[in-house]
Design a protein around this motif. Structure first.
Motif, PDB file in Angstrom:
ATOM      1  N   MET A 152       0.821  -1.207   0.000  1.00 24.27           N
ATOM      2  CA  MET A 152       0.000   0.000   0.000  1.00 24.27           C
ATOM      3  C   MET A 152       0.858   1.261   0.000  1.00 24.27           C
ATOM      4  SD  MET A 152      -2.881  -1.267  -0.371  1.00 24.27           S
ATOM      5  CE  MET A 152      -3.675   0.346  -0.472  1.00 24.27           C
ATOM      6  N   ALA A 153       2.014   1.215   0.654  1.00 30.70           N
ATOM      7  CA  ALA A 153       2.908   2.373   0.665  1.00 30.70           C
ATOM      8  C   ALA A 153       3.419   2.671  -0.743  1.00 30.70           C
ATOM      9  CB  ALA A 153       4.072   2.130   1.617  1.00 30.70           C
ATOM     10  N   VAL A 154       3.684   1.616  -1.525  1.00 34.56           N
ATOM     11  CA  VAL A 154       4.103   1.810  -2.915  1.00 34.56           C
ATOM     12  C   VAL A 154       2.928   2.341  -3.739  1.00 34.56           C
ATOM     13  CG1 VAL A 154       4.931   0.673  -5.005  1.00 34.56           C
ATOM     14  CG2 VAL A 154       5.880   0.023  -2.782  1.00 34.56           C
ATOM     15  N   ALA A 155       1.760   1.745  -3.560  1.00 31.44           N
ATOM     16  CA  ALA A 155       0.582   2.142  -4.337  1.00 31.44           C
ATOM     17  C   ALA A 155       0.207   3.602  -4.087  1.00 31.44           C
ATOM     18  CB  ALA A 155      -0.592   1.232  -4.004  1.00 31.44           C
ATOM     19  N   LYS A 156       0.419   4.062  -2.860  1.00 29.41           N
ATOM     20  CA  LYS A 156       0.039   5.428  -2.502  1.00 29.41           C
ATOM     21  C   LYS A 156       1.209   6.414  -2.587  1.00 29.41           C
ATOM     22  CE  LYS A 156      -3.837   4.289   0.537  1.00 29.41           C
ATOM     23  NZ  LYS A 156      -4.430   4.489   1.876  1.00 29.41           N
TER      24      LYS A 156
ATOM     25  N   ILE B  56      -7.831   7.737  -7.725  1.00 29.89           N
ATOM     26  CA  ILE B  56      -8.309   6.381  -7.460  1.00 29.89           C
ATOM     27  C   ILE B  56      -7.722   5.409  -8.480  1.00 29.89           C
ATOM     28  CG2 ILE B  56     -10.346   4.882  -7.503  1.00 29.89           C
ATOM     29  CD1 ILE B  56     -11.958   7.234  -6.379  1.00 29.89           C
ATOM     30  N   ASN B  57      -7.785   5.794  -9.756  1.00 30.55           N
ATOM     31  CA  ASN B  57      -7.274   4.933 -10.819  1.00 30.55           C
ATOM     32  C   ASN B  57      -5.762   4.787 -10.743  1.00 30.55           C
ATOM     33  OD1 ASN B  57      -9.870   4.612 -11.860  1.00 30.55           O
ATOM     34  ND2 ASN B  57      -9.676   6.360 -13.244  1.00 30.55           N
ATOM     35  N   ASP B  58      -5.082   5.865 -10.357  1.00 29.91           N
ATOM     36  CA  ASP B  58      -3.624   5.839 -10.258  1.00 29.91           C
ATOM     37  C   ASP B  58      -3.174   4.887  -9.148  1.00 29.91           C
ATOM     38  OD1 ASP B  58      -1.033   6.576 -10.970  1.00 29.91           O
ATOM     39  OD2 ASP B  58      -0.969   8.195  -9.503  1.00 29.91           O
ATOM     40  N   ILE B  59      -3.845   4.969  -8.004  1.00 34.31           N
ATOM     41  CA  ILE B  59      -3.513   4.068  -6.893  1.00 34.31           C
ATOM     42  C   ILE B  59      -3.755   2.621  -7.304  1.00 34.31           C
ATOM     43  CG2 ILE B  59      -4.170   3.346  -4.561  1.00 34.31           C
ATOM     44  CD1 ILE B  59      -4.760   6.303  -3.951  1.00 34.31           C
ATOM     45  N   GLN B  60      -4.862   2.389  -7.988  1.00 33.93           N
ATOM     46  CA  GLN B  60      -5.172   1.038  -8.447  1.00 33.93           C
ATOM     47  C   GLN B  60      -4.086   0.516  -9.389  1.00 33.93           C
ATOM     48  OE1 GLN B  60      -9.241  -0.133  -9.867  1.00 33.93           O
ATOM     49  NE2 GLN B  60      -8.201  -0.382 -11.833  1.00 33.93           N
ATOM     50  N   ASP B  61      -3.677   1.343 -10.356  1.00 35.28           N
ATOM     51  CA  ASP B  61      -2.646   0.927 -11.312  1.00 35.28           C
ATOM     52  C   ASP B  61      -1.327   0.615 -10.609  1.00 35.28           C
ATOM     53  OD1 ASP B  61      -4.449   1.258 -13.356  1.00 35.28           O
ATOM     54  OD2 ASP B  61      -3.692   3.224 -13.977  1.00 35.28           O
ATOM     55  N   ARG B  62      -0.957   1.473  -9.653  1.00 32.08           N
ATOM     56  CA  ARG B  62       0.302   1.248  -8.934  1.00 32.08           C
ATOM     57  C   ARG B  62       0.235  -0.003  -8.070  1.00 32.08           C
ATOM     58  NH1 ARG B  62       1.676   7.081  -6.398  1.00 32.08           N
ATOM     59  NH2 ARG B  62      -0.590   7.244  -6.396  1.00 32.08           N
ATOM     60  N   LEU B  63      -0.933  -0.274  -7.475  1.00 36.65           N
ATOM     61  CA  LEU B  63      -1.074  -1.481  -6.665  1.00 36.65           C
ATOM     62  C   LEU B  63      -0.954  -2.728  -7.538  1.00 36.65           C
ATOM     63  CD1 LEU B  63      -1.641  -2.955  -4.029  1.00 36.65           C
ATOM     64  CD2 LEU B  63      -4.099  -2.626  -4.451  1.00 36.65           C
ATOM     65  N   PHE B  64      -1.636  -2.728  -8.678  1.00 34.73           N
ATOM     66  CA  PHE B  64      -1.576  -3.894  -9.556  1.00 34.73           C
ATOM     67  C   PHE B  64      -0.166  -4.102 -10.097  1.00 34.73           C
ATOM     68  CE2 PHE B  64      -6.361  -3.832 -10.828  1.00 34.73           C
ATOM     69  CZ  PHE B  64      -6.671  -4.224  -9.532  1.00 34.73           C
TER      70      PHE B  64
END
Length: 209
Positions: free
Chosen positions: A12-16, A97-105
């Motif tokens: 989550m730290a990477v995604a955010k 929202i979409n950016d966090i999702q892309d980074r998480l995936f």
């Protein structure tokens, strides 16, 4: 070789965008670092993302209500200005929202290809179940089933590699930074770091000696 344990908060730290050095590490993992993660962390990270997304969508719905209300004011320049700002904020919220999702995936894909899984085993599940239902022993992380599963998975895995150097990164110091947890990690030969930079400082200092 160093075994590096990570958990849900790392993803989550990477995604955010909260741990830039974690991003760098995943893009170029040294051959002497063996990243290990409990399998349940993938599911927890997706659940955490969905909760965070829901909160952001609730915020977006509130902005929509405010925009509708401001649009009723036909005379105030401030109302029009505020409505424009909210409209822009609404768009940026959706993009975030979409950016966090892309980074998480992307992070999940990187880890699936470059890390090892700790799978839940029968004895760990039984232990957690008995502790939860009958409270036969005190949890190391009070009142948090997921964190206890993650911690116990890491401690069990560490016992298999007593001669290896081991480290654990988690910015969840509220739970994993507690004295009793720190004691258990030290007993397992695991060094604890709250951010990737501190781990890399330690890792690089070892390389110089």
């Amino acid at each position: 070789m160093i075994i590096l344990y990570i958990e849900t908060n790392f993803l989550m730290a990477v995604a955010k965008g909260q741990d830039l050095k974690a991003v760098d590490l995943l893009q170029d993992i040294p051959s002497s670092i063996r990243i290990v993660i409990p399998d349940i962390c993938y599911i927890e990270s997706l659940t955490t993302y969905k909760i965070d997304k829901r909160k952001r969508l609730d915020f977006q719905e509130e902005m929509d209500k405010q925009i509708k209300e401001l649009n009723r004011d036909k005379t105030s320049d401030y109302a029009r200005l505020f409505m424009g700002n909210l409209g822009e904020a609404r768009i940026n919220n959706e993009l975030l929202i979409n950016d966090i999702q892309d980074r998480l995936f992307t992070t999940i894909d990187q880890l699936l290809n470059n890390s090892e899984l700790i799978n839940l085993n029968k004895s760990l599940i039984q232990n957690i179940a008995e502790t939860t239902i009958f409270q036969t022993e005190a949890w190391l992380v009070k009142n948090d089933i997921m964190d206890n599963i993650i911690l116990q998975s890491i401690l069990d895995h560490a016992q298999l590699y007593p001669q290896e150097d081991k480290a654990f990164i988690s910015n969840n110091s509220k739970d994993f930074g507690k004295p009793e947890v720190q004691y258990a990690l030290r007993n397992a030969g695991i060094r604890y770091f709250t951010i990737t930079q501190h781990f890399l400082d330690w890792f690089n200092s070892r390389s110089l000696t």
